[in-house]
Design a protein around this motif. Structure first.
Motif, PDB file in Angstrom:
ATOM      1  N   UNK A   1       1.377  -0.959  -0.142  1.00  0.00           N
ATOM      2  CA  UNK A   1      -0.107  -0.205  -0.138  1.00  0.00           C
ATOM      3  C   UNK A   1       0.360   1.027   0.096  1.00  0.00           C
ATOM      4  N   UNK A   2       0.491   2.198  -1.020  1.00  0.00           N
ATOM      5  CA  UNK A   2       1.416   4.005  -0.959  1.00  0.00           C
ATOM      6  C   UNK A   2       1.405   3.665   1.134  1.00  0.00           C
ATOM      7  N   UNK A   3       2.014   4.343   1.016  1.00  0.00           N
ATOM      8  CA  UNK A   3       2.244   5.667   2.245  1.00  0.00           C
ATOM      9  C   UNK A   3       1.458   6.726   2.250  1.00  0.00           C
ATOM     10  N   UNK A   4      -0.074   7.550   2.557  1.00  0.00           N
ATOM     11  CA  UNK A   4      -0.698   8.646   2.453  1.00  0.00           C
ATOM     12  C   UNK A   4       0.071  10.223   2.248  1.00  0.00           C
ATOM     13  N   UNK A   5       0.265  10.465   1.361  1.00  0.00           N
ATOM     14  CA  UNK A   5       1.054  11.620   1.530  1.00  0.00           C
ATOM     15  C   UNK A   5       0.882  12.575   2.533  1.00  0.00           C
ATOM     16  N   UNK A   6      -0.354  12.821   2.856  1.00  0.00           N
ATOM     17  CA  UNK A   6      -0.320  13.925   4.218  1.00  0.00           C
ATOM     18  C   UNK A   6      -0.954  13.308   5.037  1.00  0.00           C
ATOM     19  N   UNK A   7      -0.411  13.786   6.440  1.00  0.00           N
ATOM     20  CA  UNK A   7      -1.497  12.936   7.519  1.00  0.00           C
ATOM     21  C   UNK A   7      -2.643  13.438   7.571  1.00  0.00           C
ATOM     22  N   UNK A   8      -2.850  14.775   7.896  1.00  0.00           N
ATOM     23  CA  UNK A   8      -3.945  16.016   7.604  1.00  0.00           C
ATOM     24  C   UNK A   8      -4.212  16.589   6.382  1.00  0.00           C
ATOM     25  N   UNK A   9      -5.176  16.235   5.436  1.00  0.00           N
ATOM     26  CA  UNK A   9      -5.751  17.185   4.512  1.00  0.00           C
ATOM     27  C   UNK A   9      -7.204  18.170   4.592  1.00  0.00           C
ATOM     28  N   UNK A  10      -6.791  18.902   4.321  1.00  0.00           N
ATOM     29  CA  UNK A  10      -8.390  19.875   5.227  1.00  0.00           C
ATOM     30  C   UNK A  10      -8.332  20.476   3.704  1.00  0.00           C
TER      31      UNK A  10
END
Ligand SMILES: NC(=O)c1ccc[n+]([C@@H]2O[C@H](COP(=O)([O-])OP(=O)(O)OC[C@H]3O[C@@H](n4cnc5c(N)ncnc54)[C@H](OP(=O)(O)O)[C@@H]3O)[C@@H](O)[C@H]2O)c1
Ligand SMILES: NC(=O)c1ccc[n+]([C@@H]2O[C@H](COP(=O)([O-])OP(=O)(O)OC[C@H]3O[C@@H](n4cnc5c(N)ncnc54)[C@H](OP(=O)(O)O)[C@@H]3O)[C@@H](O)[C@H]2O)c1
Lengths: 295, 295
Positions: A1-10
């Motif tokens: 699985x690809x690592x999420x680019x951001x932790x929190x995206x608003x």
């Protein structure tokens, strides 16, 4: 699985564009571990809760941006200054602030003065859209195979720019860089002027005598139909686009009007050669587009 | 089996429109027992022989019309006068002369002076087309579900008008009657002006600086793409349309230009209300078209 680019995206704004970005993340494209969404009205925020494409919906815009690593403005460009006034004090140091607005000069004008030190501004514009708007209109493949133009200002942290480019890559887009002035001229001729013309010609038809107008609606040949397809778009978004890309739109309108007048003059005086030349140039551009697989 | 409508049907011109009528007959729609075709160049006539959609191909235009019960001009409207000069002496008494030209005032102007006594003139215009032309481009379903506007002049034999209406019914079309002046205004706004605009904006884009033009081609958003689709059309046909619907096209261009200037002025002075009103009117016309299932 690809690592999420951001932790929190608003995402500020949950219409066609914001809703499509959120849905893209839902479909497993690893934009962020958590997508927080806010919008202007209670109705839209409630609808987003029902649709369930966000991990969290915030009624309070300050709370929405507070812990975000990346904030994307997905609102009409006319409200950028007022939205920025509300969020600027709450942006996290080191966060990336980006957007999807259809104009770029006005965006830089409206966001830069309030930009907190340590927050990275990376303006961007996805060249994708439909004639629909609102929280129900988005879909995760909207950006696939479409260009996104990034217009970083001088001195922007290259790592922040790269993260925004990667975000759009994960949305399926091709990314181009451009300076904001060139961007605004290009979109003025490829998108804003065609929309201005489409809105206008509908009004021109609507002003004809009752009898002619009836027939116009009945016999709307393909020519007119294509124009009205463009003219179906959102009122607030387009009002803001015209008002915030004023110089470039007026320049392109002036050039176009001169050219249309010259065409009219050639018709009046029966200058067949001039008319043929114009038609041939149209075909030439048409063929360039086909070669580039854009048509 | 349906009785053929005509014994001998002659088509002058074997391009998109003429070729589609001939193929319609081939597919068993009983337009005529025999379809005779002629065209300007040896190359086109030879190609029609190869394609085999006519029962007879005549190199000599006089021979083509000589025994025909119905002759349909399927040539650009700019050559009507010269074609009429060649065929008038050979038209059979009692024959019907009709056409498919995109303008109707000019057609009546060019055909009436040479019309032999006893020949019935019934001008018509099928509102169907594609951006392709020439003998290979036609297909038998081109006219299905499309309007054909018939513009008979006063005193025309009603039986002749009814035969032309029946011909188009057998092509799958809906038939409307209109006076030629109204026809020319309606097509000026729904078709000719949109084409003028599309040809023009391609030229305007082509005149931009090298760098901007490159980007225009690359980022041609859907707005511009729709315009260039229109702009792909045939040079001779469109030159003739503009030159032969001069008054109506210039009137519509003038109205449109005033409206576009007013829109530009509202942008310059930041008149949000005016801009919103224009956009809303565009959407309104758009919705009328959708209700009429034209969009
Ligand atoms: N549509 C296109 O074709 C397209 C293409 C490329 C770029 N863009 C750009 O993308 C941006 C968004 O367009 P869109 O098509 O997604 O518009 P949209 O569907 O109308 O959505 C706009 C969103 O912005 C929210 N909003 C408006 N004012 C706000 C405020 N003051 N504070 C917080 N939220 C606010 C709206 O909330 P409410 O629903 O509560 O009002 C709505 O959720 C625009 O800048 C546009 O120029 C659009
Ligand atoms: N295309 C559309 O979208 C459309 C829609 C509705 C109505 N119309 C009208 O239909 C008519 C024909 O258009 P089209 O699209 O079928 O054009 P096209 O495909 O270019 O065909 C025109 C035909 O006319 C022939 N021709 C030209 N000059 C001639 C002359 N002096 N004598 C005899 N034949 C001559 C050509 O012969 P060569 O090939 O040998 O030159 C060709 O076969 C035009 O009046 C147009 O306004 C067109």
């Amino acid at each position: 699985m690809t690592e999420p680019l951001f932790d929190r995206l608003c995402l500020i704004g949950a219409g066609l564009i914001g809703g499509s970005i959120a849905r893209r993340n839902r479909e497993g494209h690893a934009l962020a571990r958590e997508v927080i969404v806010t919008a202007n009205s209670q109705a839209t925020r409630d609808r987003v809760r029902e649709l369930g494409f966000a991990d969290r919906v915030e009624d309070d815009i300050a709370a929405a941006v507070r812990d975000a690593d990346c904030v994307i403005l997905c609102v009409p460009v006319g409200v950028y200054a007022q939205v920025m006034a509300k969020i600027a004090p709450h942006l996290k140091p080191g966060a990336i602030l980006t957007d999807v607005g259809s104009t770029k000069g006005s965006v830089i004008r409206d966001l830069t003065p309030l930009l907190p030190a340590g927050v990275h501004l990376v303006p961007a514009h996805p060249m994708a859209g439909t004639e629909y708007s609102g929280p129900d209109s988005g879909f995760p493949t909207l950006f696939e195979g479409r260009y996104v133009i990034v217009t970083p200002t001088e001195g922007t942290d290259p790592a922040a720019v790269e993260k925004v480019r990667e975000l759009w890559r994960r949305c399926g887009s091709m990314i181009e860089s451009m300076d904001p002035v060139t961007h605004d001229k290009v979109v003025a001729i490829v998108s804003h002027l065609p929309h201005l013309i489409a809105f206008t010609i509908c009004g021109t038809a609507d002003d004809l005598s009752e009898e002619t107008r009836e027939s116009v609606l009945k016999f709307a040949a393909s020519g007119f139909r294509d124009f009205t397809r463009i003219a179906g778009s959102d009122v607030n978004m387009w009002r803001d686009v015209f008002l915030n890309n004023r110089e470039a739109v007026l320049e392109m309108l002036a050039r176009f009007t001169e050219d249309a007048q010259a065409f009219g003059r050639a018709i009046r005086w029966g200058e067949a050669g001039f008319i043929e030349d114009r038609i041939k140039r149209g075909r030439k551009i048409r063929h360039s587009l086909i070669e580039r697989k854009q048509a």
